[in-house]
Design a protein around this motif. Structure first.
Motif, PDB file in Angstrom:
ATOM      1  N   PHE A 176      37.090  24.557  50.626  1.00  0.00           N
ATOM      2  CA  PHE A 176      37.322  25.334  49.407  1.00  0.00           C
ATOM      3  C   PHE A 176      38.783  25.130  49.038  1.00  0.00           C
ATOM      4  CE2 PHE A 176      38.171  29.295  47.036  1.00  0.00           C
ATOM      5  CZ  PHE A 176      37.129  29.247  46.118  1.00  0.00           C
ATOM      6  N   ILE A 177      39.054  24.227  48.106  1.00  0.00           N
ATOM      7  CA  ILE A 177      40.408  23.734  47.854  1.00  0.00           C
ATOM      8  C   ILE A 177      41.332  24.814  47.303  1.00  0.00           C
ATOM      9  CG2 ILE A 177      41.766  22.027  46.561  1.00  0.00           C
ATOM     10  CD1 ILE A 177      39.277  20.251  46.596  1.00  0.00           C
ATOM     11  N   LEU A 178      40.820  25.675  46.419  1.00  0.00           N
ATOM     12  CA  LEU A 178      41.660  26.700  45.807  1.00  0.00           C
ATOM     13  C   LEU A 178      42.078  27.735  46.855  1.00  0.00           C
ATOM     14  CD1 LEU A 178      39.707  27.329  42.474  1.00  0.00           C
ATOM     15  CD2 LEU A 178      41.813  26.006  42.783  1.00  0.00           C
ATOM     16  N   PRO A 179      43.235  28.366  46.679  1.00  0.00           N
ATOM     17  CA  PRO A 179      43.667  29.406  47.633  1.00  0.00           C
ATOM     18  C   PRO A 179      42.676  30.569  47.658  1.00  0.00           C
ATOM     19  CG  PRO A 179      45.476  28.738  46.195  1.00  0.00           C
ATOM     20  CD  PRO A 179      44.228  28.111  45.635  1.00  0.00           C
ATOM     21  N   ARG A 180      42.421  31.083  48.845  1.00  0.00           N
ATOM     22  CA  ARG A 180      41.563  32.266  48.985  1.00  0.00           C
ATOM     23  C   ARG A 180      42.465  33.493  48.840  1.00  0.00           C
ATOM     24  NH1 ARG A 180      36.537  30.946  51.925  1.00  0.00           N
ATOM     25  NH2 ARG A 180      36.586  28.736  52.490  1.00  0.00           N
ATOM     26  N   LEU A 181      42.192  34.314  47.836  1.00  0.00           N
ATOM     27  CA  LEU A 181      43.041  35.454  47.532  1.00  0.00           C
ATOM     28  C   LEU A 181      42.227  36.738  47.563  1.00  0.00           C
ATOM     29  CD1 LEU A 181      44.959  33.975  44.455  1.00  0.00           C
ATOM     30  CD2 LEU A 181      45.789  34.096  46.808  1.00  0.00           C
ATOM     31  N   ILE A 182      42.847  37.819  48.044  1.00  0.00           N
ATOM     32  CA  ILE A 182      42.241  39.144  47.965  1.00  0.00           C
ATOM     33  C   ILE A 182      43.246  40.080  47.301  1.00  0.00           C
ATOM     34  CG2 ILE A 182      40.660  38.924  49.918  1.00  0.00           C
ATOM     35  CD1 ILE A 182      42.705  40.385  51.650  1.00  0.00           C
ATOM     36  N   ALA A 183      42.726  41.048  46.543  1.00  0.00           N
ATOM     37  CA  ALA A 183      43.582  41.974  45.808  1.00  0.00           C
ATOM     38  C   ALA A 183      44.354  42.873  46.766  1.00  0.00           C
ATOM     39  CB  ALA A 183      42.729  42.824  44.868  1.00  0.00           C
ATOM     40  N   ALA A 184      45.616  43.180  46.375  1.00  0.00           N
ATOM     41  CA  ALA A 184      46.448  44.051  47.206  1.00  0.00           C
ATOM     42  C   ALA A 184      47.014  45.212  46.393  1.00  0.00           C
ATOM     43  CB  ALA A 184      47.586  43.241  47.819  1.00  0.00           C
TER      44      ALA A 184
ATOM     45  N   LYS B 162      38.871  45.988  48.779  1.00  0.00           N
ATOM     46  CA  LYS B 162      39.647  47.129  49.275  1.00  0.00           C
ATOM     47  C   LYS B 162      40.554  46.817  50.463  1.00  0.00           C
ATOM     48  CE  LYS B 162      38.029  50.072  46.317  1.00  0.00           C
ATOM     49  NZ  LYS B 162      38.922  50.657  45.291  1.00  0.00           N
ATOM     50  N   ILE B 163      40.180  45.876  51.289  1.00  0.00           N
ATOM     51  CA  ILE B 163      40.917  45.680  52.551  1.00  0.00           C
ATOM     52  C   ILE B 163      42.359  45.237  52.311  1.00  0.00           C
ATOM     53  CG2 ILE B 163      40.218  43.264  52.912  1.00  0.00           C
ATOM     54  CD1 ILE B 163      39.959  43.989  55.914  1.00  0.00           C
ATOM     55  N   GLY B 164      42.593  44.493  51.237  1.00  0.00           N
ATOM     56  CA  GLY B 164      43.947  44.025  50.951  1.00  0.00           C
ATOM     57  C   GLY B 164      44.928  45.155  50.675  1.00  0.00           C
ATOM     58  N   LEU B 165      44.414  46.290  50.174  1.00  0.00           N
ATOM     59  CA  LEU B 165      45.264  47.447  49.892  1.00  0.00           C
ATOM     60  C   LEU B 165      45.951  47.953  51.151  1.00  0.00           C
ATOM     61  CD1 LEU B 165      42.838  49.461  47.565  1.00  0.00           C
ATOM     62  CD2 LEU B 165      44.721  47.961  46.858  1.00  0.00           C
ATOM     63  N   TYR B 166      45.311  47.731  52.302  1.00  0.00           N
ATOM     64  CA  TYR B 166      45.832  48.246  53.566  1.00  0.00           C
ATOM     65  C   TYR B 166      46.433  47.144  54.432  1.00  0.00           C
ATOM     66  CZ  TYR B 166      43.252  51.996  51.560  1.00  0.00           C
ATOM     67  OH  TYR B 166      42.813  52.929  50.663  1.00  0.00           O
ATOM     68  N   LEU B 167      45.956  45.924  54.277  1.00  0.00           N
ATOM     69  CA  LEU B 167      46.578  44.804  54.996  1.00  0.00           C
ATOM     70  C   LEU B 167      48.018  44.607  54.534  1.00  0.00           C
ATOM     71  CD1 LEU B 167      43.723  42.117  55.108  1.00  0.00           C
ATOM     72  CD2 LEU B 167      44.494  43.627  56.956  1.00  0.00           C
ATOM     73  N   VAL B 168      48.262  44.845  53.237  1.00  0.00           N
ATOM     74  CA  VAL B 168      49.604  44.638  52.702  1.00  0.00           C
ATOM     75  C   VAL B 168      50.592  45.655  53.277  1.00  0.00           C
ATOM     76  CG1 VAL B 168      49.454  46.143  50.668  1.00  0.00           C
ATOM     77  CG2 VAL B 168      50.796  44.014  50.548  1.00  0.00           C
ATOM     78  N   LYS B 169      50.082  46.759  53.818  1.00  0.00           N
ATOM     79  CA  LYS B 169      50.943  47.804  54.386  1.00  0.00           C
ATOM     80  C   LYS B 169      51.161  47.647  55.892  1.00  0.00           C
ATOM     81  CE  LYS B 169      49.398  51.159  50.923  1.00  0.00           C
ATOM     82  NZ  LYS B 169      48.697  52.450  50.687  1.00  0.00           N
ATOM     83  N   VAL B 170      50.541  46.653  56.471  1.00  0.00           N
ATOM     84  CA  VAL B 170      50.659  46.453  57.920  1.00  0.00           C
ATOM     85  C   VAL B 170      52.072  46.029  58.299  1.00  0.00           C
ATOM     86  CG1 VAL B 170      49.959  44.946  59.814  1.00  0.00           C
ATOM     87  CG2 VAL B 170      48.230  45.960  58.337  1.00  0.00           C
TER      88      VAL B 170
ATOM     89  N   GLY C 106      35.974  34.755  56.612  1.00  0.00           N
ATOM     90  CA  GLY C 106      34.751  34.929  57.387  1.00  0.00           C
ATOM     91  C   GLY C 106      34.736  36.231  58.162  1.00  0.00           C
ATOM     92  N   LEU C 107      35.892  36.623  58.692  1.00  0.00           N
ATOM     93  CA  LEU C 107      35.994  37.877  59.444  1.00  0.00           C
ATOM     94  C   LEU C 107      35.774  39.088  58.536  1.00  0.00           C
ATOM     95  CD1 LEU C 107      39.041  36.962  61.707  1.00  0.00           C
ATOM     96  CD2 LEU C 107      36.726  37.512  62.528  1.00  0.00           C
ATOM     97  N   ILE C 108      36.250  39.000  57.293  1.00  0.00           N
ATOM     98  CA  ILE C 108      36.035  40.103  56.346  1.00  0.00           C
ATOM     99  C   ILE C 108      34.539  40.291  56.085  1.00  0.00           C
ATOM    100  CG2 ILE C 108      36.340  40.806  53.937  1.00  0.00           C
ATOM    101  CD1 ILE C 108      39.159  39.605  54.067  1.00  0.00           C
ATOM    102  N   SER C 109      33.820  39.182  55.933  1.00  0.00           N
ATOM    103  CA  SER C 109      32.367  39.271  55.727  1.00  0.00           C
ATOM    104  C   SER C 109      31.683  39.895  56.943  1.00  0.00           C
ATOM    105  CB  SER C 109      31.783  37.879  55.463  1.00  0.00           C
ATOM    106  OG  SER C 109      32.300  37.337  54.261  1.00  0.00           O
ATOM    107  N   LYS C 110      32.104  39.481  58.133  1.00  0.00           N
ATOM    108  CA  LYS C 110      31.521  40.047  59.359  1.00  0.00           C
ATOM    109  C   LYS C 110      31.820  41.541  59.469  1.00  0.00           C
ATOM    110  CE  LYS C 110      31.590  35.810  62.135  1.00  0.00           C
ATOM    111  NZ  LYS C 110      32.178  35.127  63.306  1.00  0.00           N
ATOM    112  N   LEU C 111      33.033  41.922  59.115  1.00  0.00           N
ATOM    113  CA  LEU C 111      33.414  43.337  59.164  1.00  0.00           C
ATOM    114  C   LEU C 111      32.570  44.160  58.207  1.00  0.00           C
ATOM    115  CD1 LEU C 111      35.288  45.614  60.088  1.00  0.00           C
ATOM    116  CD2 LEU C 111      36.880  44.925  58.268  1.00  0.00           C
ATOM    117  N   ALA C 112      32.363  43.636  57.010  1.00  0.00           N
ATOM    118  CA  ALA C 112      31.564  44.359  56.015  1.00  0.00           C
ATOM    119  C   ALA C 112      30.162  44.632  56.547  1.00  0.00           C
ATOM    120  CB  ALA C 112      31.502  43.558  54.719  1.00  0.00           C
TER     121      ALA C 112
END
Length: 454
Positions: free
Chosen positions: A32-40, A84-92, A54-60
């Motif tokens: 998947f050539i384009l950057p994988r981005l999640i909202a923060a 939603k997960i990016g909202l909290y990953l950015v605060k780690v 892949g881990l995010i999908s497994k977690l869901a």
């Protein structure tokens, strides 16, 4: 299998590894050539790698609870967690212990998930349909499904504020054959075009009320409920397939034309054309339709109960739960068997419907249900000069289901059309009798269902 907290810890491990890397380095050999981005949040985003994705999908999927089995589809849950997960990953803060940070992310995700589930409000889905061809049709409710003339539906949408009065008038003009000029209001213009496309050649609308479901899950339940309503109505006729082949939802594949080209030795190519998906339903007068409904009140009550059981996310019905689930699955198989072009595949469907009624107890179980609900004996001849009920059911179950499904049939390519007709008729009588009994015995459960007719 990893626990939720272990998956979040793995996400944080991967996130720490890619800190400070360039976009190209993070992408690496990712196909998947384009950057994988999640909202923060606040317009920001976090770039992640394939492993984190892949881990995010497994977690869901690990976060999916039992009560969400019918109300949320896996894909929807993955999208929610990704959003939603990016909202909290950015605060780690990676200077703190990883398990503490992982618990912080997980706790907040669970809280977000609870909020999302609480926010799933009642909704209604709409499908244009050909249905029947009834003069002066009055709205009919079967469980959570309401069937209306499309003009009446349009008026209801305007009364409820779902469309504006101008759109209502313009759509009616379009239905009368007049060409519409584009409106200045672009959003209203788009909605009008979509409504006209969805209801083109569809004189009826099926409306399905769904509560406590995410959008995709709600749509799937609404489609299934509409098909159950169609199936219930079709069972009022001797050969339901003749009704169902003319009943279509706007969600279904449209009409199509089959072109047949063939030749024999030393002869030119011959051709044939066959139309599929006829768009006009069976014609009935209002009096004929109303008489049909009045004669089948108990039966239609049972169909309504089955539909409501499907749409009931909490499955609160205890005594009737097994019985309604049995009828739901039998009607499901019957619908697809009637819609099927291939006689062999249809045979499997009718056999599966009868097997569902028996609770999966094979040929002897099917015979027990037929004897109980139809009042027949296994030795009764099912049609003039035909086989006994026992002979036909055992042949149908063995040749029309088990051997075909298990790949041991020696009759593939044989002509099943006559047997298909008999199987449809027998299954129709069984389903109608079972539903009629259920509708007339509102306090009875599965055990009483199998008692023989006195």
């Amino acid at each position: 299998m990893f626990t939720e907290i272990q998956i979040v810890e793995k996400i944080l491990e991967e996130l720490s590894i890619i800190q400070g890397l360039s976009v190209k380095e993070i992408v690496g050999d990712d196909q998947f050539i384009l950057p994988r981005l999640i909202a923060a949040g606040e317009g920001k985003s976090i770039q992640i790698n394939r492993q984190i994705d892949g881990l995010i999908s497994k977690l869901a999927l690990r976060l999916k609870r039992q009560e969400m089995a019918k109300s949320v589809r896996d894909r929807e849950l993955v999208e929610w967690v990704r959003a939603k997960i990016g909202l909290y990953l950015v605060k780690v803060d990676f200077s703190f212990p990883q398990n503490v940070q992982a618990q912080f992310v997980l706790d907040n995700l669970r809280a977000e998930l609870n909020t999302l589930l609480d926010s799933m409000k009642p909704s209604e889905f709409y499908f244009g349909s050909t249905f029947l061809n009834i003069s002066k049709f009055n709205a009919l409710s079967i469980g959570g499904v309401t069937i209306e003339d499309r003009g009446d539906w349009l008026s209801r949408m305007a009364e409820n504020g779902h469309i504006d009065s101008i759109s209502k008038l313009r759509i009616k003009r379009a239905w009368s054959g007049r060409k519409l000029k584009p409106r200045n209001d672009k959003l209203a213009n788009i909605l009008e075009n979509r409504l006209l496309q969805a209801l083109e050649n569809k004189p009826y609308v099926f409306s399905v009320a769904v509560d406590g479901h995410a959008r995709e899950a709600g749509k799937e339940q609404a489609i299934a409920a509409s098909r159950l309503a169609m199936t219930g109505v079709s069972l009022l006729w001797r050969m339901p397939s003749q009704i169902l082949t003319k009943c279509h939802l706007s969600h279904d594949r449209g009409p199509w034309t089959e072109f047949i080209l063939a030749s024999r030795e030393s002869s030119p190519i011959s051709y044939g054309i066959r139309k599929h998906g006829i768009q006009t339903g069976l014609k009935l007068s209002a009096e004929e339709w109303n008489n049909l409904l009045e004669r089948n009140v108990s039966f239609l009550n049972a169909v309504s109960e089955v539909i409501n059981f499907l749409l009931n996310n909490n499955s609160e019905i205890v005594n009737r739960g097994r019985l309604l689930n049995t009828l739901l699955q039998a009607m499901f198989w019957f619908y697809y068997a009637c819609k099927e072009d291939n006689p062999t595949t249809a045979m499997v469907g009718f056999s599966a419907a009868l097997d569902a009624l028996s609770g999966g107890k094979k040929a002897n179980g099917i015979l027990a249900v037929l004897e109980a609900r139809l009042g027949m004996s296994s030795s009764d001849i099912i049609y003039d000069q035909g086989p006994s009920l026992n002979e036909f059911v055992k042949y149908l179950y063995s040749q029309g289901r088990s051997r075909i499904v298990h790949g041991t049939s020696d009759k593939m390519g044989h002509d099943w059309s006559t047997t298909r007709g008999t199987a449809e008729s027998l299954t129709r009588h069984a389903l109608y009798a079972c539903l009629d009994w259920v509708g007339g015995n509102r306090d009875e459960g599965y055990s009483s269902f199998l008692l023989k007719v006195s």
